[in-house]
Design an enzyme around this catalytic site. Structure first.
Site, PDB file in Angstrom:
ATOM      1  N   GLN A  72      -7.944  -5.614   4.994  1.00  0.00           N
ATOM      2  CA  GLN A  72      -8.383  -4.445   4.247  1.00  0.00           C
ATOM      3  C   GLN A  72      -9.514  -4.812   3.291  1.00  0.00           C
ATOM      4  OE1 GLN A  72      -3.791  -3.495   3.631  1.00  0.00           O
ATOM      5  NE2 GLN A  72      -5.003  -2.037   2.484  1.00  0.00           N
TER       6      GLN A  72
ATOM      7  N   PHE B 284      -1.294  -1.062   5.168  1.00  0.00           N
ATOM      8  CA  PHE B 284      -0.310  -0.611   4.172  1.00  0.00           C
ATOM      9  C   PHE B 284      -0.329  -1.461   2.900  1.00  0.00           C
ATOM     10  CE2 PHE B 284       1.546  -0.151   8.517  1.00  0.00           C
ATOM     11  CZ  PHE B 284       1.272   1.193   8.674  1.00  0.00           C
TER      12      PHE B 284
ATOM     13  N   GLU C 272      -4.351  -6.689   2.192  1.00  0.00           N
ATOM     14  CA  GLU C 272      -5.329  -6.693   1.111  1.00  0.00           C
ATOM     15  C   GLU C 272      -5.633  -8.141   0.711  1.00  0.00           C
ATOM     16  OE1 GLU C 272      -4.576  -3.788  -1.884  1.00  0.00           O
ATOM     17  OE2 GLU C 272      -6.018  -4.638  -3.280  1.00  0.00           O
TER      18      GLU C 272
ATOM     19  N   ARG D  82       0.685  -0.310 -12.503  1.00  0.00           N
ATOM     20  CA  ARG D  82       0.721   1.017 -11.871  1.00  0.00           C
ATOM     21  C   ARG D  82       2.135   1.600 -11.914  1.00  0.00           C
ATOM     22  NH1 ARG D  82      -2.396   4.634  -8.459  1.00  0.00           N
ATOM     23  NH2 ARG D  82      -4.246   3.409  -8.930  1.00  0.00           N
TER      24      ARG D  82
ATOM     25  N   ARG E  55       1.468   0.156  -0.052  1.00  0.00           N
ATOM     26  CA  ARG E  55       1.310   1.607  -0.225  1.00  0.00           C
ATOM     27  C   ARG E  55       2.031   2.143  -1.474  1.00  0.00           C
ATOM     28  NH1 ARG E  55       2.149   5.298   5.143  1.00  0.00           N
ATOM     29  NH2 ARG E  55       0.604   6.894   4.686  1.00  0.00           N
TER      30      ARG E  55
ATOM     31  N   PHE F 185       1.636   0.759  -4.475  1.00  0.00           N
ATOM     32  CA  PHE F 185       1.207  -0.300  -5.381  1.00  0.00           C
ATOM     33  C   PHE F 185       1.970  -0.263  -6.710  1.00  0.00           C
ATOM     34  CE2 PHE F 185      -2.316  -2.617  -7.642  1.00  0.00           C
ATOM     35  CZ  PHE F 185      -2.545  -3.613  -6.722  1.00  0.00           C
TER      36      PHE F 185
ATOM     37  N   THR G 286      -7.172   0.922 -10.949  1.00  0.00           N
ATOM     38  CA  THR G 286      -7.079   0.775 -12.405  1.00  0.00           C
ATOM     39  C   THR G 286      -8.038  -0.296 -12.908  1.00  0.00           C
ATOM     40  OG1 THR G 286      -5.185  -0.713 -12.134  1.00  0.00           O
ATOM     41  CG2 THR G 286      -4.714   1.608 -12.550  1.00  0.00           C
TER      42      THR G 286
ATOM     43  N   ALA H 258      -5.688   1.690  -2.711  1.00  0.00           N
ATOM     44  CA  ALA H 258      -5.579   2.687  -3.773  1.00  0.00           C
ATOM     45  C   ALA H 258      -5.940   4.088  -3.282  1.00  0.00           C
ATOM     46  CB  ALA H 258      -6.442   2.292  -4.975  1.00  0.00           C
TER      47      ALA H 258
ATOM     48  N   GLU I  57      -1.629   7.126  -0.126  1.00  0.00           N
ATOM     49  CA  GLU I  57      -0.391   6.675  -0.748  1.00  0.00           C
ATOM     50  C   GLU I  57       0.543   7.783  -1.221  1.00  0.00           C
ATOM     51  OE1 GLU I  57      -2.979   4.300  -3.284  1.00  0.00           O
ATOM     52  OE2 GLU I  57      -1.521   2.689  -3.156  1.00  0.00           O
TER      53      GLU I  57
END
Lengths: 772, 458
Positions: free
Chosen positions: A198, A229, A233, A311, A343, A345, A458, A527, A728
């Site tokens: 990703q 998902f 990442e 988060r 997903r 996060f 964020t 995100a 998400e």
């Protein structure tokens, strides 16, 4: 008009014919070598000796790379530089890579990777939240605390208080395509890596660091992933680095894929949480203050755990306007896989915390949980499509969240009422209660829960994207952007946006592999931001080219550029109409540049993480769902009977793709809280490391009645075509299933269920029998 | 050895020394057909599904645990061979596109092949047909809708495959007996050999454990071991009868046995797994032994020319140890004909396609209102499939009342001291046994999965 059409996924025909290529399908040059990691079998201790002689002499093995062969040791971390590619002495978890095998086939590499002898002075591992607290093992220097209002006073003065704890299990991504990478050595120290990621730029960056070359020497490419998902990442870094290092040393192409069991054992998963709460409320169920404690099991390395835990804190209010809140968040270091993005996060865990609170409060005051939820909602804001034109009955003051962001786009009041009416919630809830009273076998439960999810990274600087668009003289369009395709349909949406900007047939557009050589400095496709950011960047690039063509044709037709229109696969100007490709050919012949880059940065966001104050989110996405379950009181087995979802995707860019995200997100979220259970043994070894032992939902787990509708409303922020992110937020509709199960138990036992997640049949039976 | 089969319309012959080369590895690495995907490499996700046609009919199978010699004389269609030769999409492919049934697309080739096999067979139990195909993106609703849409369309001509003429597999490396006699003779001389029936378990020995199988015999050609015979006294199931055929054979006789088998593995696994294999490997969580034991089944063993039969429960001596002599193999199992009083309960985290935490079978015949000839057997409760003798004795000779059930349920702890593992704790296993028995007293032993959306049993 191509935006808003329910066009099929751009690769749908490639998918169904088997022609879609994934990382491990890319043909490799002759002589390609295959890699596998040998991994630690114990969770903690000192690696005193590593004998790989039997590995070296195993059939097909070309070379073995041990920690001694790497100086400096490459790092795989996306954050803190705390993830050596191979164990450097202290074993951190069972599954940690110890060495790298390079062999002539995947099977030979895997087979050899079991033949080492590791001498480990085994230490007592830190496995659980309690272990970590006792050992004072944590990241971030201790707990992060954000406060809003005077919680102590609110609790002290509240007419009623209650407390509780919920354990929330983690979740394996189970992307169907496991982690995979291929590295092709280039000239002059360069490298081309093809991976399933990703985050191509991070792969580029980490590979460049590992090879000791500038980023320009590494080209990172991904056409598509077989699911991500969040699990792709950062978790693909190790494979890409390993392949690049091995390719650099051997001069041959090197590829690696994790066998499914290795993927489970090596890579990170969703963070498991324990959430404790003290809540003050009144007799109606109005929540006056909440004190939360989040204990987050992060695993051995920091990875993305800090923003994940942040988060969770940022979603501790969900849809509720709570006057006073204090959240203390502990990011605990344990000798387990390093928990990572998944997903939502952290949002889902934070949201489940407050939904448990609302459910518990409703039980305490003896009211329908939906009524208590509605009572505590933020007020709806009315708007005319462009502007805020006031609030609902609670006046014109825009409330703010516990982190100071005004909630100026709230629509859950009206949305919830619409859903409750559509799914006949009140009547069904009464009927279920009546039926349960007369049933000695099957118990039913129902819950209707909201979702409010903040959209933006964020870490503010990540909210940027780039694009590169080429229009060819034959009218075909080739474009790239910084986002990656993992099944969500990002490329489909972006192609629709581009076709819309050019007024052309979407068949003219081809989006090729995301490539750091085309678009640099990309953010992870994460995100939920993919379409928001990249769609806007592509639109900007398309507009640049369109404006050049428009200016050229306007001049030729002695008119102004605004008199040139692009529609129906043609360009009209001054009474003339040219097929789109003809206009392009004319522009080319007139020496007009038909290539442009585009860029976008989300406006109006700011965030002070230390203070826990600001406007971290550009906007919120909303939705609500109602699920009904049936439970067998003799065994704890259950099924979902019906789910109704009403979800806010703004002005949908593609209603079919958005519906797919909503349905798939719901089922994945329901899986997280029901059947998907990760089990580690008391030595820290993951016992559920394949689909034979770790169960994701299958076809018969889909509710037999499953109604999904899109909420009719546009984004109040100026996003691409006023759509909303949809990746998400729907995941959290699974919370309704969990609370419906809890409802069934509470009805049976007559006392609040205090159910932990996942609510496996075993947990359900324990709760029903009062033995939990 | 040389293995001949037809692949997407072309006859191919593969020469290999490795009898455990899987179809998936061969397709992807040797043949360059990379449409078939590896998702789990153990037959649990269905991403590698292919369509195989043989004299036994058309079936979806998992290519990751399918050894090439098992395909000799058969026809294989991979995802690349599902569309018509002129490129026209198969109805299931067209429906998957139309219904947005693919997102990331990685599971899609497996769905398409499984759906095409079901479409060819005319199956309309769609959720069961695709229970062995995992999808992490869509939530399945559009895939099930595509199954429904495609069901109406005729089967494209090119899907009607005929198995090629079957020459014997030539060369060395593995033995392929033509019948039970052939096998019996060879196995006496090779008692350490590995017998491969459906390979749903042996496949994992290779793909996950890298075990050296030694001498290997592929039993797929033993047609005489695939026979199901019934007479007035017994139904005899050959050891090579697959679970899907067993399921259909017992459905009219013992519907709850068949319903449990519907949840045994997946279509792909049931199409390959055999009754003999499920018994002979001695797993404590094999699902066919508990109901077979409860029905009083006998196991028929053969060594060379010698045959014997024993009560099935006596075959399972201890964890990992069975009453099977070197060179002896399972030939068949016989079930006595009887009125159906069999209740079967299979408990797992996920309802479909999951390995049992507990599998219980209750055979509760009554004479003059009292239980007579009770047999209760469980899997997952001990190191072997095992009868619950204390529970049986608490039921035997009594009427089936709530009090009797409660008293009997208390005896499970005398019969079983189960383990705790990742599937269930010991306490839950015992509580679930108890619940399964108590549930029989509600008069509604239906599973919660039988409920429709209104909460009414279907």
């Amino acid at each position: 008009m191509t935006v808003a059409k329910p066009l099929p996924h751009e690769s749908a025909i490639l998918h169904v014919t088997g022609a879609a290529r994934y990382a491990d399908d890319v043909p490799a040059p002759a002589g390609c070598l295959h890699l596998a990691f040998g991994v630690a079998e114990v969770a903690a201790g000192r690696l005193s000796a590593l004998d790989v002689e039997a590995v070296r002499t195993a059939p097909g093995v070309v070379a073995v790379i041990t920690p001694d062969d790497l100086d400096p040791m490459p790092d795989c971390s996306p954050s803190l530089h705390d993830e050596p590619l191979l164990c450097t002495g202290d074993v951190q978890y069972a599954g940690q890579p110890l060495y790298l095998v390079i062999a002539t086939s995947h099977r030979a590499a895997r087979r050899a990777a079991r033949l080492h002898v590791a001498e480990v002075e085994e230490a007592r591992p830190i496995l659980t939240i309690d272990d970590a607290l006792e050992a004072e093992a944590w990241f971030d220097g201790g707990p992060r605390v954000w406060s809003d209002g005077d919680v102590d006073a609110a609790l002290a003065n509240a007419p009623r208080t209650l407390s509780g704890t919920i354990e929330i299990g983690g979740q394996e991504h189970f992307y169907l395509e496991g982690q995979a990478a291929l590295a092709l050595p280039g000239e002059d120290g360069s490298c081309h890596v093809i991976t399933s990621t990703q985050h191509p730029t991070e792969i580029q960056h980490k590979v460049a660091d590992a090879l000791g070359v500038p980023m320009h020497a590494v080209r990172s490419e991904v056409r598509r992933m077989g699911g991500g998902f969040g699990g792709k990442e950062s978790q693909g870094n190790a494979l890409a680095i390993a392949c690049a290092v091995a390719a650099d040393r051997t001069g041959r192409a090197c590829r690696m894929r994790y066998d499914r069991d290795d993927d489970f054992v090596i890579t990170g998963k969703r963070h498991d949480f324990r959430i404790g709460y003290d809540v003050g409320h009144d007799d109606d169920g109005r929540v006056l203050g909440v004190r939360f404690r989040h204990w987050v099991r992060c695993g051995w390395a920091q990875d993305l755990s800090l923003p994940v835990a942040d988060r969770a804190m940022l979603h501790a209010d969900n849809a509720y306007d709570i006057p006073a809140m204090r959240i203390e968040s502990w990011r605990l270091r344990t000798n387990t896989q390093s928990a990572t993005a998944f997903r939502g996060f952290g949002g889902p865990q934070g949201m489940l915390g407050i939904e448990r609170v609302l459910d518990h409060v409703a039980d305490a005051v003896g009211r329908d949980p939906l009524a208590v939820r509605r009572l505590n909602y933020y007020p709806d804001r009315r708007h005319d499509g462009r502007h805020d034109v006031g609030g609902d009955v609670r006046g014109d003051v825009v409330p703010t969240t516990h982190y100071g962001q005004p909630v100026d786009d709230f629509c859950l009041g009206a949305l919830t009422d619409a859903l409750a009416e559509r799914c006949d919630y009140a009547h069904r809830r009464d009927a279920i209660r009546a039926a349960n009273a007369g049933s000695d076998h099957i118990l039913r439960g129902i819950a209707l829960t909201p979702v409010k999810f903040g959209i933006s990274f964020t870490l503010t600087h990540l909210n940027q994207a780039g694009a590169l668009v080429h229009v060819y003289a034959d009218g075909s369009i080739h474009l790239n952007h910084g986002g990656t395709e993992m099944g969500q349909g990002l490329h489909s949406k972006v192609a629709q946006i581009a076709a819309h900007r050019f007024g052309c047939d979407p068949a003219r557009i081809r989006i090729t592999a995301t490539d750091t050589g085309k678009v640099p400095n990309t953010s992870a496709t994460a995100a939920s931001s993919g379409a928001d950011l990249n769609g806007m960047a592509v639109a900007n690039a398309c507009d640049e080219i369109r404006n050049r063509i428009g200016a050229f044709l306007a001049e030729r037709h002695q008119t102004t550029p605004d008199a040139v229109t692009f529609a129906d696969d043609a360009v009209a100007v001054g009474g003339a109409e040219y097929p789109f490709h003809d206009a392009d050919a004319q522009a080319y012949a007139a020496r007009i540049s038909l290539s442009a880059t585009g860029f976008y940065a989300t406006p109006d966001i700011r965030w002070d993480r230390d203070k826990g104050q600001g406007r971290p989110f550009y906007y919120y996405a909303y939705g609500a769902s109602c699920s009904e379950v049936a439970v067998d009181r003799f065994t704890g087995e259950y099924r979902i009977l019906r789910t109704d979802i009403l979800h806010d995707a703004g002005n949908s860019l593609n209603p079919a793709l958005d519906r797919g995200q909503i349905e798939g997100g719901f089922v994945q979220g329901a899986g997280w809280l029901t059947v998907e259970e990760l089990v580690w043994d008391d030595r820290g070894r993951l016992r559920t490391h394949a689909p034979s032992t770790y169960k994701i939902p299958c076809a018969s787990d889909v509710p037999p009645v499953f109604n999904v509708d899109l909420w009719d409303g546009s984004n109040r922020q100026d996003t691409i075509y006023r759509s909303k992110a949809v990746g998400e937020p729907p995941f959290m509709h699974g919370i309704g299933v969990f609370l419906a199960l809890s409802d069934a138990v509470t009805q049976r036992t007559g006392r609040y269920a205090h159910l932990d997640a996942p609510a496996t049949p075993e947990r359900m039976l324990r709760a029903l029998n009062g033995t939990s | 050895m040389e293995i001949t089969f037809r692949l997407n319309g072309d006859d191919v012959t593969v020469a290999t020394d490795d009898p455990t080369l899987t179809l998936l590895d061969w397709l992807r690495e040797d043949r360059g057909l990379r449409g078939t995907k590896e998702g789990c490499n153990e037959g649990d996700c269905g991403a590698c599904s292919v369509v195989v046609t043989s004299r036994d009919g058309v079936r979806a199978l998992n290519a990751c645990i399918l050894f090439l010699p098992q395909l000799h004389g058969k026809v294989v269609r991979t995802v690349e061979g599902i569309a018509a030769p002129d490129g026209t999409l198969h109805p299931v492919q067209a429906a998957m596109v139309e219904r947005h049934g693919s997102q990331c697309g990685f599971c899609t080739p497996g769905f398409v092949t499984t759906m095409a096999a079901a479409h060819l067979a005319g199956a309309t139990d769609h959720a069961d047909q695709v229970a062995g195909n995992l999808c992490r993106c869509t939530g399945y609703a559009p895939i099930l809708a595509a199954c429904v849409d495609a069901a109406e369309a005729p089967v494209p001509d090119h899907m009607h495959d005929e198995p090629p003429a079957t020459p014997a597999m030539v060369g060395t490396g593995a033995f392929a007996p033509r019948d039970g006699n052939d096998l019996a003779e060879w196995y006496v001389d090779h008692p350490d050999a590995t017998l491969v029936a459906g390979a749903t378990d042996v496949g994992l020995w290779v793909t996950k454990q890298f075990r050296d199988l030694g001498d290997v015999a592929f039993l797929a050609g033993c047609e005489d071991l695939k026979v199901i015979e019934q007479d007035a006294d017994v139904i005899r199931i050959g050891a090579m009868v697959d679970m899907e055929r067993l399921r259909h054979a017992v459905a009219p006789l013992h519907p709850q046995f068949a319903e449990m088998l519907r949840r045994y593995g997946s279509v792909q696994v049931r199409n390959a797994a055999t009754v003999g294999g499920n018994i002979a490997n001695g797993s404590p969580i094999g699902d066919s032994p508990p109901p077979l034991i409860a029905l009083g089944a006998r196991l028929h063993l053969r060594r060379g020319g010698e045959r014997r039969d024993i009560a099935l429960e006596d075959f399972f001596l201890d964890y990992g140890r069975q009453d099977r002599r070197p060179g002896e193999f399972v030939e068949a199992v016989t079930i006595p004909r009887q009125p159906d009083r069999l209740h079967v309960a299979k408990l797992s985290k996920r309802f479909d396609q999951d390995i049992s935490a507990v599998c219980g079978a209750f055979n509760l015949p009554t004479t003059d209102g009292v239980l007579s000839g009770v047999r209760v057997a469980f899997g997952g409760m001990a190191g072997v499939p095992k009868r619950a003798r204390a529970v049986e004795s608490a039921l035997e000779g009594r009427a089936l009342t709530a009090d009797v059930l409660r008293a009997a349920a208390d005896r499970f702890a005398d019969d079983f001291q189960p383990l705790s593992d990742m599937r269930a704790s010991a306490a839950y296993r015992l509580a679930a046994c108890r619940g399964m028995l108590m549930r029989l007293g509600t008069g509604s032993a239906r599973s919660v999965m039988d409920l429709d959306a209104a909460g009414v049993a279907r």
